[in-house]
Motif scaffolding. Structure first.
Motif, PDB file in Angstrom:
ATOM      1  N   HIS A  91       0.834  -1.204   0.000  1.00 44.52           N
ATOM      2  CA  HIS A  91       0.000   0.000   0.000  1.00 44.52           C
ATOM      3  C   HIS A  91       0.872   1.259   0.000  1.00 44.52           C
ATOM      4  CE1 HIS A  91      -3.675   2.273   0.541  1.00 44.52           C
ATOM      5  NE2 HIS A  91      -3.037   2.984   1.466  1.00 44.52           N
ATOM      6  N   GLN A  92       1.926   1.250   0.804  1.00 44.55           N
ATOM      7  CA  GLN A  92       2.843   2.392   0.851  1.00 44.55           C
ATOM      8  C   GLN A  92       3.518   2.602  -0.501  1.00 44.55           C
ATOM      9  OE1 GLN A  92       5.670   2.266   4.120  1.00 44.55           O
ATOM     10  NE2 GLN A  92       4.135   1.311   5.435  1.00 44.55           N
ATOM     11  N   PHE A  93       3.923   1.487  -1.138  1.00 40.99           N
ATOM     12  CA  PHE A  93       4.571   1.586  -2.442  1.00 40.99           C
ATOM     13  C   PHE A  93       3.605   2.169  -3.472  1.00 40.99           C
ATOM     14  CE2 PHE A  93       5.900  -0.290  -6.562  1.00 40.99           C
ATOM     15  CZ  PHE A  93       7.124   0.352  -6.673  1.00 40.99           C
ATOM     16  N   LYS A  94       2.353   1.710  -3.461  1.00 38.55           N
ATOM     17  CA  LYS A  94       1.338   2.243  -4.384  1.00 38.55           C
ATOM     18  C   LYS A  94       1.197   3.756  -4.203  1.00 38.55           C
ATOM     19  CE  LYS A  94      -1.687  -1.768  -4.879  1.00 38.55           C
ATOM     20  NZ  LYS A  94      -3.023  -2.330  -4.556  1.00 38.55           N
ATOM     21  N   GLU A  95       1.145   4.194  -2.963  1.00 36.03           N
ATOM     22  CA  GLU A  95       1.009   5.628  -2.696  1.00 36.03           C
ATOM     23  C   GLU A  95       2.201   6.416  -3.233  1.00 36.03           C
ATOM     24  OE1 GLU A  95       0.199   6.248   1.463  1.00 36.03           O
ATOM     25  OE2 GLU A  95      -1.934   5.781   1.196  1.00 36.03           O
TER      26      GLU A  95
END
Length: 159
Positions: free
Chosen positions: A5-9
């Motif tokens: 999720h952090q990478f997507k953001e």
């Protein structure tokens, strides 16, 4: 929050910096008067593109899904100015970003995640550039995928 999720953001944040430039380029492609032989704008996401330029290239296909070229001064050309490269940039994000998140979770597939995010983001840029007015078929897909995202119908379909 998960590493994925952090990478997507992070990917979204980097892509957003390119929105205005991409929408301008897409508008140019949408409004262009193509040779009658061109039936489809096929956008393809390259495997290594996120950390070495902009990962999406455009191909001009005929009704048989073959690349359309014209001969100009003995050289094969698309007939479209600045054809293949959509944006000329150093990278969407630096290599270190992928390293940071794969170190947090070694099962993470940065290219797959970034490609999924990019296609969703790209479709919003297409719509903002008035892609619905395009007279050609248009799709975007990961390199060598059996599926394409139809930018006119906003859905996935088989090639």
């Amino acid at each position: 929050m998960s590493a994925e999720h952090q990478f997507k953001e992070q990917v979204i944040a980097h892509l957003e910096q390119l929105r205005e430039a991409l929408q301008a380029r897409l508008s140019t492609l949408i409004e262009y008067e193509y040779p009658l032989e061109v039936a489809t704008l096929a956008f393809e996401v390259a495997v290594d593109g996120f950390s070495s330029g902009f990962p999406v290239k455009v191909y001009f296909l005929d009704k048989d899904n073959q690349a359309h070229f014209i001969c100009v001064d003995g050289k094969a050309e698309t007939g479209v100015p600045r054809a293949s490269n959509l944006l000329t940039i150093e990278h969407v994000y630096p290599d270190e970003l992928e390293d940071e998140y794969t170190n947090m979770d070694d099962s993470l597939d940065p290219w797959d995640i970034a490609t999924t995010v990019l296609i969703q983001w790209f479709s919003t840029c297409w719509l903002a550039a008035k892609g619905h007015t395009c007279m050609l078929k248009a799709n975007i897909a990961p390199h060598d995928s059996h599926f394409v995202f139809n930018l006119m119908d906003l859905r996935w379909q088989e090639r």
